[in-house]
Design an enzyme around this catalytic site. Structure first.
Site, PDB file in Angstrom:
ATOM      1  N   CYS A  99       0.850  -1.197   0.000  1.00  0.00           N
ATOM      2  CA  CYS A  99       0.000   0.000   0.000  1.00  0.00           C
ATOM      3  C   CYS A  99       0.894   1.258   0.000  1.00  0.00           C
ATOM      4  CB  CYS A  99      -0.942  -0.043   1.190  1.00  0.00           C
ATOM      5  SG  CYS A  99      -2.274   1.171   1.145  1.00  0.00           S
ATOM      6  N   ASP A 106      -8.231  -4.023  -7.698  1.00  0.00           N
ATOM      7  CA  ASP A 106      -7.790  -2.985  -6.755  1.00  0.00           C
ATOM      8  C   ASP A 106      -8.351  -1.639  -7.208  1.00  0.00           C
ATOM      9  OD1 ASP A 106      -6.470  -1.103  -5.186  1.00  0.00           O
ATOM     10  OD2 ASP A 106      -4.547  -2.145  -5.280  1.00  0.00           O
ATOM     11  N   HIS A 117      -7.414  -4.723  -3.243  1.00  0.00           N
ATOM     12  CA  HIS A 117      -6.392  -3.993  -2.503  1.00  0.00           C
ATOM     13  C   HIS A 117      -6.163  -4.664  -1.151  1.00  0.00           C
ATOM     14  CE1 HIS A 117      -3.907  -0.506  -1.761  1.00  0.00           C
ATOM     15  NE2 HIS A 117      -4.451  -0.364  -0.561  1.00  0.00           N
TER      16      HIS A 117
END
Length: 287
Positions: free
Chosen positions: A147, A205, A237
Site C-alpha cells: 500500500c 484494486d 487492494h
C-alpha cells in the site's frame, strides 16, 4: 531460521531535528555468530508503528510493527535477510501503531499527505544506511512494502544502493499524489531505478485503477527499468494483509507473491552476480 528482534533510533533532519525508530528482524544461525546476510527495508501500510495487543491497546509490543507487517517481516527474516522496518510518521506521533479502524485510517491518510517527500526519502536513506552499517550485512539491499509502503519501497529503489524492490499494490504512484501538496515525482524519476523491480497489483484494486496500472507499466517500459509486472485476477487492494482486511485477504495468492519476492531477492541479493557486462538478452523468433 530463527530470528531476534530489536530496534534502533536514528536522528532525522528533513522535517526538523527528530528521531525515527527502525525495527530490526535479524536471522540467526547457531554456531555462526559472524554470518552475513542481505538487508531488506520493509515499509508499512498507513498504520505504521509498533503493534498493540487486541482489546488491550495500552499494552504495547515493544519490538513489533503492526501484526500483518510484523509477520511479513518475520517471514522474510526467517529466509535469511536482515529486515529493517522504519516508522513512517515519526514527525507526527510516537512509534505506536495506528488501529485498523476509522480514526486510525483517517490519521494515516492525513499524515501521508502532510509528510514531505524529502522526509520520506530521508527515512529510506537512513534505513538503507543502518543496514549497510551492520557488521552482519553482506552489503546487498532490497526493499518491499504494501500500500503506502509499496510506494515507499518504489522510492527506496531510486537509491542506487538498492538492488531489488518488490512493491505490493503501491498507491499514489499513478496519480503522483503522495506527500505534502500531493505532488510526488516518483514516475518522473523512474530512470533512477538501477536495480530490479517487481510490481504486484490485484486486478480488482480500486485504489489503483486499470488506467493507473497501465500508466505505471508504460512509464517503466519507456524508462528501461528492469521490471516484472503482475496483475492478479480476483485480487483486491490489501490482499496480503491477514488481519482486518475486510474480506480481501487471499492466503493462496499471497503465498505465490511471496515466492516471487523470494525469487528476485535470492537472485539479486544472495547471489554474487559481479559487475554487469552490458550484454542484453537476444530474443529468437522460435518456438
Amino acid at each position: 531460521m530463527l530470528i531476534k528482534e530489536f530496534h534502533k533510533d536514528v536522528s532525522t533532519t528533513a522535517s526538523g531535528n527528530g528521531s525515527m525508530r527502525i525495527y530490526i528482524y535479524h536471522p540467526t544461525i547457531t554456531g555462526y555468530p559472524h554470518a552475513k546476510f542481505p538487508g531488506v527495508v520493509v515499509f508499512s501500510e498507513i498504520y505504521q508503528g509498533i503493534g498493540y495487543i487486541p482489546d488491550e491497546p495500552s499494552k504495547l509490543l515493544i519490538t513489533t510493527v503492526t501484526g500483518p507487517v510484523a509477520r511479513f517481516a518475520r517471514q522474510i527474516a526467517s529466509q535469511g535477510y536482515i529486515v529493517a522496518a522504519p516508522s513512517s510518521y515519526h514527525e507526527f506521533t510516537g512509534p505506536e501503531a495506528l488501529a485498523y479502524d476509522g480514526p486510525g485510517t483517517d490519521a494515516g491518510n492525513d499524515w501521508k499527505i502532510k509528510k514531505t517527500i524529502p522526509a520520506y526519502d530521508e527515512d529510506a536513506e537512513l534505513s538503507v544506511t543502518a543496514l549497510l552499517h551492520m557488521p552482519t550485512c553482506n552489503g546487498k539491499i532490497g526493499t518491499t512494502g504494501m500500500c503506502l509502503g509499496g510506494h515507499l519501497a518504489y522510492r527506496c529503489a531510486l537509491d542506487s544502493r538498492v538492488s531489488a524492490g518488490v512493491c505490493y499494490f503501491a498507491t499514489d504512484i499513478h496519480s503522483h499524489s503522495l506527500g505534502l501538496n500531493k505532488q510526488d515525482d516518483s514516475l518522473q524519476r523512474a530512470k533512477d531505478i538501477k536495480g530490479e523491480l517487481v510490481m504486484i497489483f490485484g486486478k480488482s484494486d480500486n485504489h489503483v485503477p486499470p488506467e493507473g496500472r497501465d500508466l505505471i507499466r508504460k512509464t517503466l517500459h519507456e524508462s528501461r527499468v528492469d521490471f516484472s509486472f503482475y496483475e492478479i485476477a480476483g485480487a483486491q487492494h490489501a490482499f496480503i494483509r491477514d488481519e482486518l482486511s475486510k474480506g480481501r485477504y487471499d492466503a493462496a495468492i499471497s503465498k505465490v507473491c511471496f515466492e516471487m519476492l523470494l525469487e528476485v531477492f535470492g537472485r539479486r541479493l544472495k547471489t554474487d552476480l559481479g559487475e554487469p557486462s552490458g550484454e542484453t538478452l537476444k530474443i529468437e523468433d522460435i518456438c
